[in-house]
Scaffold this motif. Structure first.
Motif, mmCIF file in Angstrom:
data_model
loop_
_atom_site.group_PDB
_atom_site.id
_atom_site.type_symbol
_atom_site.label_atom_id
_atom_site.label_comp_id
_atom_site.label_asym_id
_atom_site.label_seq_id
_atom_site.Cartn_x
_atom_site.Cartn_y
_atom_site.Cartn_z
ATOM 1 N N GLY A 262 0.804 -1.220 0.000
ATOM 2 C CA GLY A 262 0.000 0.000 0.000
ATOM 3 C C GLY A 262 0.829 1.257 0.000
ATOM 4 N N GLN A 263 0.168 2.359 0.178
ATOM 5 C CA GLN A 263 0.820 3.663 0.108
ATOM 6 C C GLN A 263 1.945 3.798 1.121
ATOM 7 O OE1 GLN A 263 -1.838 7.017 0.352
ATOM 8 N NE2 GLN A 263 -0.220 8.345 1.083
ATOM 9 N N THR A 264 1.736 3.288 2.327
ATOM 10 C CA THR A 264 2.771 3.362 3.350
ATOM 11 C C THR A 264 3.569 2.067 3.450
ATOM 12 O OG1 THR A 264 1.107 2.752 5.006
ATOM 13 C CG2 THR A 264 1.558 5.091 4.729
ATOM 14 N N GLY A 265 3.324 1.148 2.515
ATOM 15 C CA GLY A 265 4.069 -0.097 2.474
ATOM 16 C C GLY A 265 4.822 -0.204 1.153
ATOM 17 N N LYS A 266 4.639 -1.319 0.470
ATOM 18 C CA LYS A 266 5.335 -1.542 -0.797
ATOM 19 C C LYS A 266 4.345 -1.578 -1.957
ATOM 20 C CE LYS A 266 9.312 -4.034 1.064
ATOM 21 N NZ LYS A 266 10.154 -5.253 0.966
ATOM 22 N N THR A 267 4.833 -1.185 -3.111
ATOM 23 C CA THR A 267 4.057 -1.285 -4.344
ATOM 24 C C THR A 267 4.421 -2.596 -5.023
ATOM 25 O OG1 THR A 267 4.035 1.120 -4.623
ATOM 26 C CG2 THR A 267 3.562 -0.226 -6.566
ATOM 27 N N VAL A 268 3.427 -3.390 -5.377
ATOM 28 C CA VAL A 268 3.683 -4.710 -5.955
ATOM 29 C C VAL A 268 2.954 -4.862 -7.291
ATOM 30 C CG1 VAL A 268 4.068 -5.793 -3.715
ATOM 31 C CG2 VAL A 268 1.758 -5.725 -4.647
ATOM 32 N N ARG A 269 3.484 -5.747 -8.132
ATOM 33 C CA ARG A 269 2.881 -6.034 -9.435
ATOM 34 C C ARG A 269 2.917 -7.534 -9.709
ATOM 35 N NH1 ARG A 269 4.860 -1.739 -14.041
ATOM 36 N NH2 ARG A 269 3.878 0.127 -13.197
ATOM 37 N N PRO A 270 2.286 -8.336 -8.877
ATOM 38 C CA PRO A 270 2.328 -9.781 -9.107
ATOM 39 C C PRO A 270 1.419 -10.205 -10.254
ATOM 40 C CG PRO A 270 0.854 -9.294 -7.303
ATOM 41 C CD PRO A 270 1.482 -7.990 -7.700
ATOM 42 N N THR A 271 1.585 -11.434 -10.680
ATOM 43 C CA THR A 271 0.690 -11.998 -11.683
ATOM 44 C C THR A 271 -0.701 -12.204 -11.079
ATOM 45 O OG1 THR A 271 2.558 -13.140 -12.707
ATOM 46 C CG2 THR A 271 0.359 -13.917 -13.284
ATOM 47 N N ILE A 272 -0.730 -12.678 -9.832
ATOM 48 C CA ILE A 272 -1.997 -12.903 -9.127
ATOM 49 C C ILE A 272 -1.929 -12.250 -7.753
ATOM 50 C CG2 ILE A 272 -3.609 -14.613 -8.216
ATOM 51 C CD1 ILE A 272 -2.490 -16.612 -10.225
ATOM 52 N N TYR A 273 -2.920 -11.459 -7.430
ATOM 53 C CA TYR A 273 -3.022 -10.835 -6.104
ATOM 54 C C TYR A 273 -4.371 -11.232 -5.512
ATOM 55 C CZ TYR A 273 -2.651 -7.305 -2.413
ATOM 56 O OH TYR A 273 -2.558 -6.662 -1.201
ATOM 57 N N ILE A 274 -4.334 -11.951 -4.413
ATOM 58 C CA ILE A 274 -5.563 -12.400 -3.753
ATOM 59 C C ILE A 274 -5.739 -11.585 -2.469
ATOM 60 C CG2 ILE A 274 -6.817 -14.361 -2.784
ATOM 61 C CD1 ILE A 274 -5.134 -16.194 -4.514
ATOM 62 N N ALA A 275 -6.774 -10.758 -2.422
ATOM 63 C CA ALA A 275 -7.038 -9.895 -1.268
ATOM 64 C C ALA A 275 -8.088 -10.545 -0.382
ATOM 65 C CB ALA A 275 -7.510 -8.526 -1.746
ATOM 66 N N CYS A 276 -7.700 -10.898 0.832
ATOM 67 C CA CYS A 276 -8.595 -11.605 1.748
ATOM 68 C C CYS A 276 -8.949 -10.711 2.932
ATOM 69 C CB CYS A 276 -7.921 -12.870 2.260
ATOM 70 S SG CYS A 276 -7.279 -13.960 0.964
ATOM 71 N N GLY A 277 -10.221 -10.429 3.096
ATOM 72 C CA GLY A 277 -10.632 -9.613 4.226
ATOM 73 C C GLY A 277 -10.079 -8.206 4.186
ATOM 74 N N ILE A 278 -9.863 -7.685 2.986
ATOM 75 C CA ILE A 278 -9.343 -6.327 2.798
ATOM 76 C C ILE A 278 -10.458 -5.460 2.222
ATOM 77 C CG2 ILE A 278 -7.709 -4.902 1.484
ATOM 78 C CD1 ILE A 278 -5.751 -7.234 1.618
ATOM 79 N N SER A 279 -10.717 -4.332 2.856
ATOM 80 C CA SER A 279 -11.836 -3.493 2.420
ATOM 81 C C SER A 279 -11.581 -2.833 1.079
ATOM 82 C CB SER A 279 -12.123 -2.420 3.477
ATOM 83 O OG SER A 279 -11.013 -1.545 3.612
ATOM 84 N N GLY A 280 -10.322 -2.439 0.846
ATOM 85 C CA GLY A 280 -10.003 -1.808 -0.431
ATOM 86 C C GLY A 280 -9.856 -0.299 -0.336
ATOM 87 N N ALA A 281 -9.355 0.196 0.797
ATOM 88 C CA ALA A 281 -9.093 1.633 0.931
ATOM 89 C C ALA A 281 -8.092 2.057 -0.129
ATOM 90 C CB ALA A 281 -8.553 1.940 2.324
ATOM 91 N N ILE A 282 -8.216 3.301 -0.586
ATOM 92 C CA ILE A 282 -7.372 3.771 -1.683
ATOM 93 C C ILE A 282 -5.897 3.674 -1.344
ATOM 94 C CG2 ILE A 282 -7.437 6.197 -0.934
ATOM 95 C CD1 ILE A 282 -7.513 6.961 -3.908
ATOM 96 N N GLN A 283 -5.566 3.804 -0.043
ATOM 97 C CA GLN A 283 -4.165 3.702 0.360
ATOM 98 C C GLN A 283 -3.601 2.316 0.068
ATOM 99 O OE1 GLN A 283 -6.631 4.918 2.177
ATOM 100 N NE2 GLN A 283 -6.017 6.722 3.361
ATOM 101 N N HIS A 284 -4.435 1.296 0.201
ATOM 102 C CA HIS A 284 -3.976 -0.063 -0.090
ATOM 103 C C HIS A 284 -4.003 -0.332 -1.593
ATOM 104 C CE1 HIS A 284 -3.201 -4.317 0.622
ATOM 105 N NE2 HIS A 284 -4.129 -4.567 -0.295
#
Length: 342
Positions: A262-284
């Protein structure tokens, strides 16, 4: 300041222990595009001791020119030493734009260099453009807690400076063959540096670089507990990937900060990203939206992450993930693993 005297795009090529940091190569890829638009040279600036062997790598990744500054006082990074050498070169050669990676070193070096050169600095940029009519850099970064994107220009001062987040841009895929390497004189005394590096102690942690991962299974507050992350780890292992996390999960101590996306973490570009229990705030979302495929698992079908996802699964992750693991294992036993086909 006569702005007309300044031209060219510079990239500070960060190295640690003789190893180039990938963000420098990523910035060179984007810098190549900007330099071509402006019709100017792209220069990589390499500081250190006994690091000339890295110059060819920088040339192959897009630089027209590599300035190599070697000195025993540059063996270990110090704010004073690196600032003086970089500023001396900038004052002498007058680059129009200077990029630095937004790493621990870059976030320390960038502001000090900008202050000494009496110019501005746009930090943690996620997008870069140029106005070819006047050479202005248009640097875009998240603002107001990530709720909007601000594009910032510095029209009255040079060089125009920006720190760039790792993982945002891509390295050149084709090697560049024509480039020039120049060793520059370094005027640096031990008295110029106010600090002394007594010892470098590395943390004894087996940390996986999620920025290089092809598959990431990330969890947020909705995972519920640190113990439930073991389920995410099992799914990640089955897919040959790694576990990531949102800031909410990291703040609760469920996952180490090295795995924050996320914004305060790392920027990633994987082939597959599975978001579990994540609301989806713009920062993430800012840190993972460039993933090739996004799969979201959430009880709330109206969660923002569901609109970002390519595949949205509404349900309890404690039921959905075990079913996914079983299907993946069945697939692996009977034919080519599912993740390879995707």
């Amino acid at each position: 300041m006569n702005i007309a005297e300044y031209n060219g795009v510079w990239v500070f090529a960060e190295q640690r222990n003789g190893e180039l940091q990938k963000v420098s190569l990523e910035i060179l890829g984007e810098g190549r595009r900007l330099a071509d638009e402006l019709g100017v040279k792209l220069t990589a600036v390499l500081l250190g001791n006994n690091v000339a062997c890295l110059a060819d790598i920088l040339g192959e990744h897009g630089a027209d020119e590599i300035l190599v500054a070697e000195h025993e006082e540059l063996e270990n990074y110090t704010t004073d030493g690196y600032t003086k050498v970089l500023c001396d070169l900038a004052n002498e050669r007058k680059p129009g734009i200077l990029f630095i990676g937004a790493t621990f070193i870059g976030r320390d070096l960038g502001p000090r260099v900008a202050a000494r050169l009496s110019t501005g600095l746009t930090a943690d940029c996620t997008s870069l453009e140029v106005d070819v009519t006047n050479g202005d850099l248009l640097a875009t970064r998240p603002a107001f807690g990530g709720n909007l994107m601000a594009t910032i220009a510095c029209p009255n001062h040079r060089p125009q400076m920006a720190t760039v987040r790792p993982g945002v841009f891509s390295k050149l895929t084709e090697k560049k063959e024509n480039y020039n390497i120049e060793k520059v004189d370094v005027h640096l005394e031990a008295s110029d540096i106010r600090t002394t590096v007594l010892e470098v102690v590395k943390a004894n942690k087996d940390i996986v670089d999620i920025g290089e991962a092809k598959v990431i299974v990330a969890g947020g507050r909705g995972v519920g507990s640190k113990e439930n992350f073991e389920l995410l780890q099992e799914l990640a292992t089955t897919l040959g990937g790694v576990v990531g996390a949102s800031r909410g999960a990291v703040d609760k101590g469920w996952v180490e900060r090295d795995y924050q996306v996320g914004q305060t973490g790392k920027t990633v570009r994987p082939t597959i990203y599975i978001a579990c229990g994540i609301s989806g705030a713009i920062q993430h979302v800012a840190g993972m939206q460039e993933s090739d495929m996004i799969i979201a698992i959430n009880k709330d079908e109206s969660a923002p992450i569901m609109k970002v996802a390519d595949y949205a699964i509404v349900g309890d992750l404690n039921k959905v993930i075990p079913e996914m693991i079983n299907k993946l294992k069945e697939s692996a036993e009977t034919e080519e693993p599912l993740v390879c086909r995707i």
